[in-house]
Scaffold this active site. Structure first.
Site, PDB file in Angstrom:
ATOM      1  N   GLU A 179      49.507   1.946 -33.392  1.00  0.00           N
ATOM      2  CA  GLU A 179      50.277   3.185 -33.323  1.00  0.00           C
ATOM      3  C   GLU A 179      50.753   3.426 -31.899  1.00  0.00           C
ATOM      4  O   GLU A 179      50.005   3.195 -30.937  1.00  0.00           O
ATOM      5  CB  GLU A 179      49.351   4.348 -33.731  1.00  0.00           C
ATOM      6  CG  GLU A 179      50.011   5.708 -33.733  1.00  0.00           C
ATOM      7  CD  GLU A 179      48.994   6.835 -33.917  1.00  0.00           C
ATOM      8  OE1 GLU A 179      47.878   6.734 -33.365  1.00  0.00           O
ATOM      9  OE2 GLU A 179      49.328   7.807 -34.605  1.00  0.00           O
TER      10      GLU A 179
ATOM     11  N   HIS B 110      51.406   4.923 -28.393  1.00  0.00           N
ATOM     12  CA  HIS B 110      50.617   5.779 -27.511  1.00  0.00           C
ATOM     13  C   HIS B 110      51.380   6.005 -26.208  1.00  0.00           C
ATOM     14  O   HIS B 110      50.842   5.802 -25.115  1.00  0.00           O
ATOM     15  CB  HIS B 110      49.239   5.166 -27.243  1.00  0.00           C
ATOM     16  CG  HIS B 110      48.222   5.463 -28.312  1.00  0.00           C
ATOM     17  ND1 HIS B 110      48.234   4.851 -29.536  1.00  0.00           N
ATOM     18  CD2 HIS B 110      47.174   6.339 -28.351  1.00  0.00           C
ATOM     19  CE1 HIS B 110      47.235   5.312 -30.275  1.00  0.00           C
ATOM     20  NE2 HIS B 110      46.585   6.223 -29.586  1.00  0.00           N
TER      21      HIS B 110
ATOM     22  N   ASP C 106      43.666   2.998 -30.284  1.00  0.00           N
ATOM     23  CA  ASP C 106      42.611   3.484 -31.186  1.00  0.00           C
ATOM     24  C   ASP C 106      41.657   2.353 -31.576  1.00  0.00           C
ATOM     25  O   ASP C 106      40.450   2.566 -31.729  1.00  0.00           O
ATOM     26  CB  ASP C 106      43.218   4.110 -32.450  1.00  0.00           C
ATOM     27  CG  ASP C 106      44.048   5.348 -32.133  1.00  0.00           C
ATOM     28  OD1 ASP C 106      43.993   5.839 -30.991  1.00  0.00           O
ATOM     29  OD2 ASP C 106      44.764   5.812 -33.040  1.00  0.00           O
TER      30      ASP C 106
ATOM     31  N   HIS D 239      41.028   6.910 -35.148  1.00  0.00           N
ATOM     32  CA  HIS D 239      42.425   7.307 -35.423  1.00  0.00           C
ATOM     33  C   HIS D 239      42.415   8.543 -36.310  1.00  0.00           C
ATOM     34  O   HIS D 239      41.890   8.524 -37.427  1.00  0.00           O
ATOM     35  CB  HIS D 239      43.135   6.137 -36.109  1.00  0.00           C
ATOM     36  CG  HIS D 239      44.532   6.401 -36.561  1.00  0.00           C
ATOM     37  ND1 HIS D 239      45.539   6.783 -35.696  1.00  0.00           N
ATOM     38  CD2 HIS D 239      45.100   6.332 -37.797  1.00  0.00           C
ATOM     39  CE1 HIS D 239      46.675   6.915 -36.393  1.00  0.00           C
ATOM     40  NE2 HIS D 239      46.422   6.664 -37.663  1.00  0.00           N
TER      41      HIS D 239
ATOM     42  N   GLU E 104      44.353  10.146 -38.278  1.00  0.00           N
ATOM     43  CA  GLU E 104      44.900  10.235 -39.635  1.00  0.00           C
ATOM     44  C   GLU E 104      44.079   9.482 -40.683  1.00  0.00           C
ATOM     45  O   GLU E 104      44.338   9.593 -41.877  1.00  0.00           O
ATOM     46  CB  GLU E 104      46.339   9.693 -39.645  1.00  0.00           C
ATOM     47  CG  GLU E 104      47.360  10.592 -38.953  1.00  0.00           C
ATOM     48  CD  GLU E 104      47.454  10.385 -37.447  1.00  0.00           C
ATOM     49  OE1 GLU E 104      46.489   9.858 -36.835  1.00  0.00           O
ATOM     50  OE2 GLU E 104      48.490  10.738 -36.871  1.00  0.00           O
TER      51      GLU E 104
ATOM     52  N   HIS F 236      46.658  13.130 -27.999  1.00  0.00           N
ATOM     53  CA  HIS F 236      47.172  11.796 -28.307  1.00  0.00           C
ATOM     54  C   HIS F 236      47.898  11.194 -27.103  1.00  0.00           C
ATOM     55  O   HIS F 236      48.862  11.772 -26.604  1.00  0.00           O
ATOM     56  CB  HIS F 236      48.122  11.876 -29.500  1.00  0.00           C
ATOM     57  CG  HIS F 236      48.646  10.547 -29.911  1.00  0.00           C
ATOM     58  ND1 HIS F 236      47.893   9.636 -30.614  1.00  0.00           N
ATOM     59  CD2 HIS F 236      49.831   9.955 -29.679  1.00  0.00           C
ATOM     60  CE1 HIS F 236      48.604   8.544 -30.807  1.00  0.00           C
ATOM     61  NE2 HIS F 236      49.782   8.707 -30.249  1.00  0.00           N
TER      62      HIS F 236
ATOM     63  N   GLU G 234      42.510   9.706 -23.906  1.00  0.00           N
ATOM     64  CA  GLU G 234      42.676   8.293 -24.258  1.00  0.00           C
ATOM     65  C   GLU G 234      43.118   7.467 -23.054  1.00  0.00           C
ATOM     66  O   GLU G 234      42.690   6.318 -22.889  1.00  0.00           O
ATOM     67  CB  GLU G 234      43.689   8.143 -25.400  1.00  0.00           C
ATOM     68  CG  GLU G 234      43.128   8.599 -26.735  1.00  0.00           C
ATOM     69  CD  GLU G 234      44.087   8.372 -27.889  1.00  0.00           C
ATOM     70  OE1 GLU G 234      43.641   7.907 -28.943  1.00  0.00           O
ATOM     71  OE2 GLU G 234      45.293   8.678 -27.741  1.00  0.00           O
TER      72      GLU G 234
HETATM   73 ZN   LIG Z   1      44.916   7.284 -30.283  1.00  0.00          ZN
END
Ligand SMILES: [Zn+2]
Length: 256
Positions: A33, A35, A44, A119, A121, A176, A181
């Protein structure tokens, strides 16, 4: 005992030996995904794996290979699926992978299994996969398998919030590709971070509902939902240690 914790690096004989000692088996789950500009697509996955492996060394657990794809990125938590490279699974696919992995581990004698999610979701699809696996195992007469499932970032202690976000904590969904992170990646895999091109924009402002298809204009163009500007490897080390503590405590309590 060998310090090796990755199942993929062990022989079946060694795995059999450790499962006979009732070792916990940790399955990290990540995503591919976006970032932001400054972080790679696998954040992630890297972070869930790093926390699982560091935790496993402390509690003599095994770590199964990470599930490197997750459920589809959503605008309010991951920026959305319009960024190139962001590759999401349908919910049923992710559910099926988790169900099969848990069932297979249990079939070979793992009685204590942990799903460590990195993650946002993924959450309910992992729950569903675990639930279906337990149901299937019960029908096969295996009713002594227990599973703990958690997001590694579930609990951020107050002192950590005060240290990292003394003025304004945007909340985990907006973290995010931001301070948390980015700092953790600076600690775990600094060669994959380019702070020189990190965006410095205010946190995204989303309404309290989702619209489909999503309105991309609400998502910051970089993909980072808050500023990673003050990220440091020291913050990252603090966060990784904090989350490893939290995860190992959860696993030893939840699977006692
Ligand atoms: Zn992430």
């Amino acid at each position: 005992m060998s310090a090796r914790v990755r199942m993929s690096e062990l022989s079946w004989v060694e795995v059999e030996r450790r499962l006979a000692r009732d070792a916990i088996v940790i399955v990290p789950v990540g995503s591919l995904e976006q970032h932001g500009h400054h972080l790679p697509l696998g954040v992630d996955t890297f972070l869930a794996t790093a926390i699982a492996e560091r935790g496993a060394l402390r509690i003599a657990a095994l770590v199964a290979p990470v599930i490197p794809y997750g459920y589809k990125s959503q605008p309010r938590t991951g920026g959305g699926d319009h960024f190139p490279g962001t590759t999401g699974l349908d919910g049923a696919t992710l559910t099926g992978i988790v169900r099969d992995v848990v069932r297979e581990l249990a079939r070979h004698g793992a009685k204590r299994i942990a799903i460590v999610d990195g993650h946002y979701e993924n959450e309910m699809f992992l729950t569903e996969g675990v639930d279906l696996a337990i149901r299937e195992l019960r029908r096969d007469g295996l009713d002594d398998t227990r599973v703990v499932k958690l997001r590694y970032f579930e609990d951020v202690p107050e002192e950590t919030i005060r240290l990292l976000w003394p003025d304004n904590y945007p909340g985990m969904a907006l973290e995010h590709a931001a301070l948390m992170e980015t700092s953790m990646m600076l600690h775990v895999a600094p060669e994959l971070v380019d702070l020189a091109i990190a965006p410095d924009e205010p946190s995204a402002l989303f309404p309290g509902y989702d619209v489909y298809p999503p309105d991309r204009s609400l998502v910051p163009p970089s993909g980072a939902l808050s500023s990673p500007g003050r990220a440091t490897a020291q913050f990252g080390e603090h966060l990784v240690e904090t989350f490893v503590d939290a995860v190992t405590t959860a696993l030893t309590r939840g699977l006692a």
